[in-house]
Design an enzyme around this catalytic site. Structure first.
Site, mmCIF file in Angstrom:
data_model
loop_
_atom_site.group_PDB
_atom_site.id
_atom_site.type_symbol
_atom_site.label_atom_id
_atom_site.label_comp_id
_atom_site.label_asym_id
_atom_site.label_seq_id
_atom_site.Cartn_x
_atom_site.Cartn_y
_atom_site.Cartn_z
ATOM 1 N NE ARG A 59 -33.496 -20.112 -101.957
ATOM 2 C CZ ARG A 59 -34.360 -21.035 -102.393
ATOM 3 N NH1 ARG A 59 -34.168 -21.622 -103.551
ATOM 4 N NH2 ARG A 59 -35.395 -21.364 -101.679
ATOM 5 C CE1 TYR A 61 -35.008 -8.812 -106.051
ATOM 6 C CE2 TYR A 61 -36.844 -7.893 -107.282
ATOM 7 C CZ TYR A 61 -36.253 -8.952 -106.629
ATOM 8 O OH TYR A 61 -36.895 -10.145 -106.578
ATOM 9 C CE1 TYR A 121 -30.644 -15.679 -99.912
ATOM 10 C CE2 TYR A 121 -31.657 -17.161 -98.343
ATOM 11 C CZ TYR A 121 -31.629 -16.586 -99.591
ATOM 12 O OH TYR A 121 -32.567 -16.911 -100.507
HETATM 13 C C1 LIG Z 1 -37.316 -12.131 -102.691
HETATM 14 S S1 LIG Z 1 -38.762 -11.356 -103.256
HETATM 15 C C2 LIG Z 1 -38.174 -9.708 -103.449
HETATM 16 C C3 LIG Z 1 -39.241 -8.667 -103.530
HETATM 17 C C4 LIG Z 1 -38.699 -7.258 -103.633
HETATM 18 N N1 LIG Z 1 -37.890 -6.946 -102.482
HETATM 19 C C5 LIG Z 1 -39.794 -6.222 -103.756
HETATM 20 O O1 LIG Z 1 -39.730 -5.213 -103.065
HETATM 21 O O2 LIG Z 1 -40.727 -6.416 -104.558
HETATM 22 C C6 LIG Z 1 -38.911 -12.059 -104.849
HETATM 23 C C7 LIG Z 1 -40.346 -12.150 -105.264
HETATM 24 O O3 LIG Z 1 -40.866 -10.845 -105.437
HETATM 25 C C8 LIG Z 1 -41.762 -10.816 -106.523
HETATM 26 N N2 LIG Z 1 -41.156 -10.049 -107.610
HETATM 27 C C9 LIG Z 1 -39.863 -9.754 -107.768
HETATM 28 N N3 LIG Z 1 -39.659 -9.073 -108.916
HETATM 29 C C10 LIG Z 1 -40.870 -8.956 -109.483
HETATM 30 C C11 LIG Z 1 -41.327 -8.393 -110.685
HETATM 31 N N4 LIG Z 1 -40.490 -7.817 -111.529
HETATM 32 N N5 LIG Z 1 -42.639 -8.457 -110.958
HETATM 33 C C12 LIG Z 1 -43.505 -9.052 -110.109
HETATM 34 N N6 LIG Z 1 -43.133 -9.620 -108.971
HETATM 35 C C13 LIG Z 1 -41.832 -9.571 -108.659
HETATM 36 C C14 LIG Z 1 -41.925 -12.281 -106.985
HETATM 37 O O4 LIG Z 1 -42.991 -12.863 -106.250
HETATM 38 C C15 LIG Z 1 -40.585 -12.859 -106.582
HETATM 39 O O5 LIG Z 1 -40.618 -14.252 -106.471
#
Ligand SMILES: C[S@@+](CC[C@H](N)C(=O)[O-])C[C@H]1O[C@@H](n2cnc3c(N)ncnc32)[C@H](O)[C@@H]1O
Lengths: 70, 249
Positions: free
Chosen positions: B68, B94, B72
Protein backbone atom coordinates in the site's frame (compact mmCIF):
# COMPACT_ATOMS: atom_id res chain seq x y z
CA UNK A 1 -32.15 12.34 -16.01
CA UNK A 2 -29.13 10.05 -15.79
CA UNK A 3 -28.79 7.58 -12.92
CA UNK A 4 -25.99 9.69 -11.41
CA UNK A 5 -28.10 12.86 -11.63
CA UNK A 6 -30.94 10.98 -9.89
CA UNK A 7 -28.58 9.89 -7.11
CA UNK A 8 -27.37 13.47 -6.74
CA UNK A 9 -30.95 14.72 -6.49
CA UNK A 10 -31.89 12.01 -3.98
CA UNK A 11 -28.88 13.03 -1.89
CA UNK A 12 -29.43 16.77 -2.06
CA UNK A 13 -33.22 17.13 -2.06
CA UNK A 14 -34.99 15.89 1.10
CA UNK A 15 -38.30 15.75 -0.79
CA UNK A 16 -36.95 13.64 -3.65
CA UNK A 17 -38.32 10.11 -3.59
CA UNK A 18 -37.54 7.04 -5.69
CA UNK A 19 -41.30 6.44 -6.00
CA UNK A 20 -41.58 9.62 -8.07
CA UNK A 21 -39.22 8.30 -10.76
CA UNK A 22 -40.49 7.21 -14.15
CA UNK A 23 -40.19 3.50 -14.96
CA UNK A 24 -37.20 4.19 -17.21
CA UNK A 25 -35.46 6.28 -14.56
CA UNK A 26 -36.11 3.63 -11.95
CA UNK A 27 -34.75 0.89 -14.17
CA UNK A 28 -31.63 2.96 -15.01
CA UNK A 29 -31.07 3.66 -11.33
CA UNK A 30 -31.37 0.01 -10.30
CA UNK A 31 -29.01 -1.03 -13.08
CA UNK A 32 -26.45 1.55 -11.96
CA UNK A 33 -26.68 0.52 -8.30
CA UNK A 34 -26.16 -3.11 -9.28
CA UNK A 35 -23.11 -2.13 -11.33
CA UNK A 36 -21.64 -0.25 -8.35
CA UNK A 37 -22.15 -3.29 -6.13
CA UNK A 38 -20.03 -5.35 -8.50
CA UNK A 39 -17.09 -2.92 -8.34
CA UNK A 40 -14.91 -3.44 -5.31
CA UNK A 41 -13.44 0.02 -4.85
CA UNK A 42 -10.18 0.02 -2.89
CA UNK A 43 -10.85 3.01 -0.69
CA UNK A 44 -7.77 4.75 0.62
CA UNK A 45 -6.47 3.23 3.83
CA UNK A 46 -4.48 4.84 6.61
CA UNK A 47 -1.55 2.96 8.10
CA UNK A 48 -1.41 2.04 11.79
CA UNK A 49 1.97 3.67 12.28
CA UNK A 50 2.01 7.42 12.23
CA UNK A 51 4.76 7.95 9.69
CA UNK A 52 4.29 9.26 6.22
CA UNK A 53 5.38 6.70 3.64
CA UNK A 54 8.89 8.16 3.27
CA UNK A 55 9.46 9.23 6.84
CA UNK A 56 10.91 7.83 10.02
CA UNK A 57 8.39 6.71 12.62
CA UNK A 58 7.88 10.00 14.42
CA UNK A 59 4.68 11.79 15.41
CA UNK A 60 4.02 14.86 13.26
CA UNK A 61 4.72 18.22 14.90
CA UNK A 62 2.22 21.08 14.81
CA UNK A 63 3.51 23.61 12.27
CA UNK A 64 3.77 27.40 12.60
CA UNK A 65 1.28 27.77 9.81
CA UNK A 66 -2.27 28.12 11.13
CA UNK A 67 -3.64 26.38 8.05
CA UNK A 68 -1.54 23.31 8.68
CA UNK A 69 -3.69 20.67 10.32
CA UNK A 70 -1.37 17.78 9.42
CA UNK B 1 10.98 38.57 -2.26
CA UNK B 2 10.55 35.50 -4.47
CA UNK B 3 7.08 34.97 -5.91
CA UNK B 4 5.13 31.86 -4.97
CA UNK B 5 5.14 29.31 -7.78
CA UNK B 6 1.90 29.16 -9.74
CA UNK B 7 0.59 25.68 -9.00
CA UNK B 8 -1.79 25.25 -6.08
CA UNK B 9 -3.42 22.43 -4.21
CA UNK B 10 -6.53 22.01 -2.12
CA UNK B 11 -7.63 18.70 -0.63
CA UNK B 12 -11.38 18.45 -0.19
CA UNK B 13 -13.89 15.82 0.93
CA UNK B 14 -17.31 15.37 -0.71
CA UNK B 15 -18.65 13.77 2.50
CA UNK B 16 -19.95 10.22 2.65
CA UNK B 17 -23.26 10.26 0.74
CA UNK B 18 -23.35 11.23 -2.93
CA UNK B 19 -24.93 14.66 -3.31
CA UNK B 20 -25.93 14.96 0.34
CA UNK B 21 -22.83 16.20 2.12
CA UNK B 22 -20.72 18.24 -0.28
CA UNK B 23 -20.20 21.86 0.77
CA UNK B 24 -20.77 24.73 -1.66
CA UNK B 25 -17.10 25.65 -1.28
CA UNK B 26 -15.90 22.12 -2.04
CA UNK B 27 -18.12 21.97 -5.13
CA UNK B 28 -16.70 25.30 -6.34
CA UNK B 29 -13.12 24.12 -5.85
CA UNK B 30 -13.88 20.99 -7.86
CA UNK B 31 -15.62 22.84 -10.67
CA UNK B 32 -12.86 25.45 -11.00
CA UNK B 33 -9.88 23.07 -10.84
CA UNK B 34 -7.60 22.31 -13.79
CA UNK B 35 -7.48 18.73 -12.62
CA UNK B 36 -9.27 16.79 -9.86
CA UNK B 37 -7.70 13.60 -8.47
CA UNK B 38 -10.26 11.45 -6.68
CA UNK B 39 -10.18 8.54 -4.28
CA UNK B 40 -13.79 7.83 -3.40
CA UNK B 41 -16.49 5.20 -3.75
CA UNK B 42 -16.99 4.48 -7.46
CA UNK B 43 -20.47 6.07 -7.50
CA UNK B 44 -19.09 9.26 -5.98
CA UNK B 45 -16.20 9.32 -8.45
CA UNK B 46 -18.61 9.04 -11.36
CA UNK B 47 -20.66 11.90 -9.96
CA UNK B 48 -17.56 14.08 -9.38
CA UNK B 49 -16.63 13.57 -13.03
CA UNK B 50 -19.95 15.24 -13.96
CA UNK B 51 -18.85 18.32 -11.97
CA UNK B 52 -15.47 18.53 -13.70
CA UNK B 53 -14.56 16.49 -16.80
CA UNK B 54 -10.86 16.71 -15.84
CA UNK B 55 -11.41 14.25 -13.02
CA UNK B 56 -8.92 11.42 -12.68
CA UNK B 57 -9.43 8.45 -10.38
CA UNK B 58 -6.52 7.32 -8.21
CA UNK B 59 -8.14 3.88 -7.81
CA UNK B 60 -6.06 2.31 -10.57
CA UNK B 61 -2.95 2.83 -8.41
CA UNK B 62 -4.19 0.14 -6.02
CA UNK B 63 -3.53 -3.49 -6.91
CA UNK B 64 -4.07 -6.77 -5.12
CA UNK B 65 -0.84 -7.76 -3.36
CA UNK B 66 0.82 -4.40 -4.06
CA UNK B 67 2.41 -2.74 -1.05
CA UNK B 68 0.00 0.00 0.00
CA UNK B 69 2.88 2.39 0.69
CA UNK B 70 3.88 2.15 -2.96
CA UNK B 71 0.34 3.13 -3.91
CA UNK B 72 0.48 6.16 -1.58
CA UNK B 73 3.85 7.21 -2.99
CA UNK B 74 2.39 7.09 -6.49
CA UNK B 75 -0.68 9.09 -5.43
CA UNK B 76 1.61 11.68 -3.88
CA UNK B 77 3.81 11.86 -6.98
CA UNK B 78 0.85 12.06 -9.35
CA UNK B 79 -0.74 14.96 -7.47
CA UNK B 80 2.56 16.81 -6.98
CA UNK B 81 3.46 16.51 -10.64
CA UNK B 82 0.33 18.46 -11.63
CA UNK B 83 1.01 21.07 -8.94
CA UNK B 84 4.58 21.48 -10.26
CA UNK B 85 3.17 21.91 -13.77
CA UNK B 86 1.49 25.07 -12.45
CA UNK B 87 -2.05 23.65 -12.35
CA UNK B 88 -4.88 24.39 -9.94
CA UNK B 89 -5.16 20.91 -8.42
CA UNK B 90 -7.88 19.42 -6.24
CA UNK B 91 -7.38 16.17 -4.35
CA UNK B 92 -10.79 14.79 -3.45
CA UNK B 93 -10.82 12.07 -0.80
CA UNK B 94 -14.08 10.58 0.46
CA UNK B 95 -15.59 11.74 3.73
CA UNK B 96 -13.23 14.24 5.35
CA UNK B 97 -9.92 14.35 3.47
CA UNK B 98 -7.89 14.61 6.67
CA UNK B 99 -9.59 11.90 8.73
CA UNK B 100 -7.74 8.59 8.75
CA UNK B 101 -6.12 9.41 5.42
CA UNK B 102 -2.41 10.16 5.20
CA UNK B 103 -1.90 11.09 1.55
CA UNK B 104 -3.83 14.40 1.71
CA UNK B 105 -1.84 15.62 4.75
CA UNK B 106 1.41 14.43 3.23
CA UNK B 107 0.91 15.99 -0.19
CA UNK B 108 -0.18 19.33 1.34
CA UNK B 109 3.01 19.38 3.45
CA UNK B 110 5.17 18.66 0.39
CA UNK B 111 3.44 21.32 -1.70
CA UNK B 112 3.97 23.90 1.04
CA UNK B 113 7.60 22.91 1.50
CA UNK B 114 8.10 23.53 -2.20
CA UNK B 115 6.50 26.97 -1.87
CA UNK B 116 3.08 26.24 -3.37
CA UNK B 117 -0.22 27.38 -1.88
CA UNK B 118 -1.88 24.32 -0.36
CA UNK B 119 -4.58 23.69 2.20
CA UNK B 120 -7.35 21.33 3.27
CA UNK B 121 -11.10 21.88 3.41
CA UNK B 122 -13.09 19.77 5.90
CA UNK B 123 -15.79 17.32 4.85
CA UNK B 124 -18.40 15.16 6.58
CA UNK B 125 -16.64 11.99 7.75
CA UNK B 126 -17.86 8.53 8.70
CA UNK B 127 -17.53 9.70 12.30
CA UNK B 128 -20.06 12.49 11.75
CA UNK B 129 -22.54 10.10 10.15
CA UNK B 130 -22.01 7.58 12.95
CA UNK B 131 -22.98 10.11 15.63
CA UNK B 132 -26.12 11.03 13.69
CA UNK B 133 -27.20 7.50 12.71
CA UNK B 134 -26.44 5.86 16.05
CA UNK B 135 -27.59 8.73 18.27
CA UNK B 136 -24.25 9.03 20.02
CA UNK B 137 -23.01 12.26 21.54
CA UNK B 138 -19.23 11.95 22.01
CA UNK B 139 -19.42 14.56 24.75
CA UNK B 140 -21.62 12.45 27.03
CA UNK B 141 -19.09 9.88 28.22
CA UNK B 142 -16.12 10.88 26.08
CA UNK B 143 -15.01 9.05 22.98
CA UNK B 144 -11.69 7.51 21.98
CA UNK B 145 -10.81 6.84 18.36
CA UNK B 146 -8.07 4.48 17.26
CA UNK B 147 -6.92 2.83 14.10
CA UNK B 148 -7.71 -0.79 15.08
CA UNK B 149 -4.25 -2.23 14.37
CA UNK B 150 -2.63 0.34 16.64
CA UNK B 151 -4.14 -1.49 19.62
CA UNK B 152 -2.25 -4.59 18.50
CA UNK B 153 1.05 -3.01 17.54
CA UNK B 154 1.36 -0.37 20.26
CA UNK B 155 0.50 0.07 23.93
CA UNK B 156 -2.54 2.32 24.01
CA UNK B 157 -4.46 3.32 27.12
CA UNK B 158 -8.14 2.52 26.88
CA UNK B 159 -10.82 4.17 29.01
CA UNK B 160 -13.76 1.73 29.18
CA UNK B 161 -15.97 4.42 30.71
CA UNK B 162 -15.89 6.24 27.33
CA UNK B 163 -16.99 5.16 23.84
CA UNK B 164 -14.30 3.44 21.83
CA UNK B 165 -14.44 3.73 18.04
CA UNK B 166 -12.12 1.44 16.07
CA UNK B 167 -11.43 2.42 12.47
CA UNK B 168 -10.33 -0.02 9.79
CA UNK B 169 -11.52 -2.87 11.97
CA UNK B 170 -11.63 -5.27 9.01
CA UNK B 171 -7.87 -4.84 8.60
CA UNK B 172 -6.99 -5.18 12.29
CA UNK B 173 -3.65 -6.88 12.80
CA UNK B 174 -2.68 -7.05 9.15
CA UNK B 175 1.07 -6.43 8.98
CA UNK B 176 1.40 -7.33 5.31
CA UNK B 177 -0.13 -3.99 4.30
CA UNK B 178 -1.11 -5.63 1.04
CA UNK B 179 -4.43 -7.16 2.13
CA UNK B 180 -7.92 -5.76 2.33
CA UNK B 181 -9.29 -7.91 5.17
CA UNK B 182 -7.37 -9.47 8.07
CA UNK B 183 -7.58 -13.10 9.20
CA UNK B 184 -9.65 -14.57 12.05
CA UNK B 185 -6.40 -15.15 14.02
CA UNK B 186 -5.27 -11.54 13.61
CA UNK B 187 -8.67 -10.28 14.74
CA UNK B 188 -8.75 -12.71 17.67
CA UNK B 189 -5.55 -11.09 18.98
CA UNK B 190 -7.42 -7.79 19.04
CA UNK B 191 -10.35 -9.39 20.86
CA UNK B 192 -7.93 -10.77 23.47
CA UNK B 193 -6.54 -7.28 24.07
CA UNK B 194 -10.03 -5.79 24.36
CA UNK B 195 -11.01 -8.51 26.83
CA UNK B 196 -8.59 -6.90 29.33
CA UNK B 197 -11.03 -3.99 29.58
CA UNK B 198 -14.40 -5.34 28.39
CA UNK B 199 -16.46 -8.45 29.23
CA UNK B 200 -16.77 -11.08 26.47
CA UNK B 201 -20.54 -10.54 26.22
CA UNK B 202 -20.22 -6.75 25.96
CA UNK B 203 -22.35 -5.62 23.02
CA UNK B 204 -20.45 -3.87 20.25
CA UNK B 205 -21.72 -2.60 16.91
CA UNK B 206 -20.49 -2.61 13.35
CA UNK B 207 -21.38 0.62 11.60
CA UNK B 208 -21.43 1.33 7.87
CA UNK B 209 -22.74 4.53 6.42
CA UNK B 210 -24.21 4.23 2.90
CA UNK B 211 -22.59 6.02 -0.06
CA UNK B 212 -25.89 6.65 -1.83
CA UNK B 213 -29.15 7.89 -0.35
CA UNK B 214 -31.23 4.89 -1.47
CA UNK B 215 -29.37 2.63 0.98
CA UNK B 216 -29.68 2.44 4.76
CA UNK B 217 -26.87 2.51 7.31
CA UNK B 218 -25.69 -0.89 8.55
CA UNK B 219 -25.83 -1.02 12.36
CA UNK B 220 -25.48 -4.52 13.84
CA UNK B 221 -24.97 -5.34 17.48
CA UNK B 222 -23.18 -8.50 18.61
CA UNK B 223 -21.07 -9.67 21.58
CA UNK B 224 -17.39 -8.70 21.56
CA UNK B 225 -16.46 -12.40 21.68
CA UNK B 226 -17.84 -12.81 18.12
CA UNK B 227 -15.71 -10.05 16.60
CA UNK B 228 -13.07 -12.34 15.12
CA UNK B 229 -15.59 -14.12 12.89
CA UNK B 230 -18.18 -11.39 12.37
CA UNK B 231 -18.67 -10.25 8.77
CA UNK B 232 -16.72 -7.03 8.28
CA UNK B 233 -15.92 -4.90 5.23
CA UNK B 234 -13.12 -2.42 4.53
CA UNK B 235 -15.62 0.38 5.30
CA UNK B 236 -16.77 -1.10 8.64
CA UNK B 237 -16.22 0.90 11.82
CA UNK B 238 -16.53 -0.76 15.23
CA UNK B 239 -18.39 1.01 18.03
CA UNK B 240 -17.76 -0.11 21.60
CA UNK B 241 -20.02 1.61 24.13
CA UNK B 242 -18.82 2.28 27.69
CA UNK B 243 -18.59 -0.81 29.88
CA UNK B 244 -18.01 0.93 33.21
CA UNK B 245 -19.28 4.02 34.97
CA UNK B 246 -17.15 7.15 35.17
CA UNK B 247 -15.40 7.11 38.56
CA UNK B 248 -15.88 10.21 40.75
CA UNK B 249 -12.61 11.86 41.85
C1 LIG C 1 -8.95 5.38 5.48
S1 LIG C 1 -10.31 5.65 6.52
C2 LIG C 1 -11.10 6.97 5.66
C3 LIG C 1 -12.09 7.74 6.46
C4 LIG C 1 -12.71 8.90 5.71
N1 LIG C 1 -11.68 9.83 5.30
C5 LIG C 1 -13.74 9.64 6.53
O1 LIG C 1 -13.70 10.87 6.55
O2 LIG C 1 -14.60 9.00 7.16
C6 LIG C 1 -11.24 4.19 6.23
C7 LIG C 1 -12.03 3.81 7.44
O3 LIG C 1 -13.03 4.79 7.67
C8 LIG C 1 -14.21 4.18 8.13
N2 LIG C 1 -15.23 4.28 7.09
C9 LIG C 1 -15.04 4.51 5.79
N3 LIG C 1 -16.20 4.48 5.11
C10 LIG C 1 -17.14 4.21 6.02
C11 LIG C 1 -18.53 4.01 5.96
N4 LIG C 1 -19.18 4.09 4.81
N5 LIG C 1 -19.19 3.73 7.10
C12 LIG C 1 -18.54 3.64 8.28
N6 LIG C 1 -17.23 3.80 8.40
C13 LIG C 1 -16.54 4.08 7.29
C14 LIG C 1 -13.87 2.69 8.35
O4 LIG C 1 -13.39 2.54 9.68
C15 LIG C 1 -12.77 2.49 7.33
O5 LIG C 1 -11.98 1.38 7.61
Amino acid sequence: MSAIAILEKLGADPDADVRDLTNEEHAALMQKIQAFKEINAALIITEPDDSEPDEEDKPSEPSDNDDDKA
Amino acid sequence: MTEKPKGQLVCVGPGMILGAHITERCRNYIQRADVVYVSCHHAVEEWLATLNPDTISLQNLYAEGKHRRETYNQMHQTIMQSVREGKKVVGCFYGHPGVFAQVPHWVINTAREEGYKAHMEPGISAEDCLYADMGIDPGRFGCQHFEASQLLFYRRTLDPSAYLILWQIALAGDRSIAKRVSSVEERQQLVDILLNDYPADHKVAVYECPFIMVEKPRIEWFPLSELSTYELNPVSTLVIPPATKMQPR
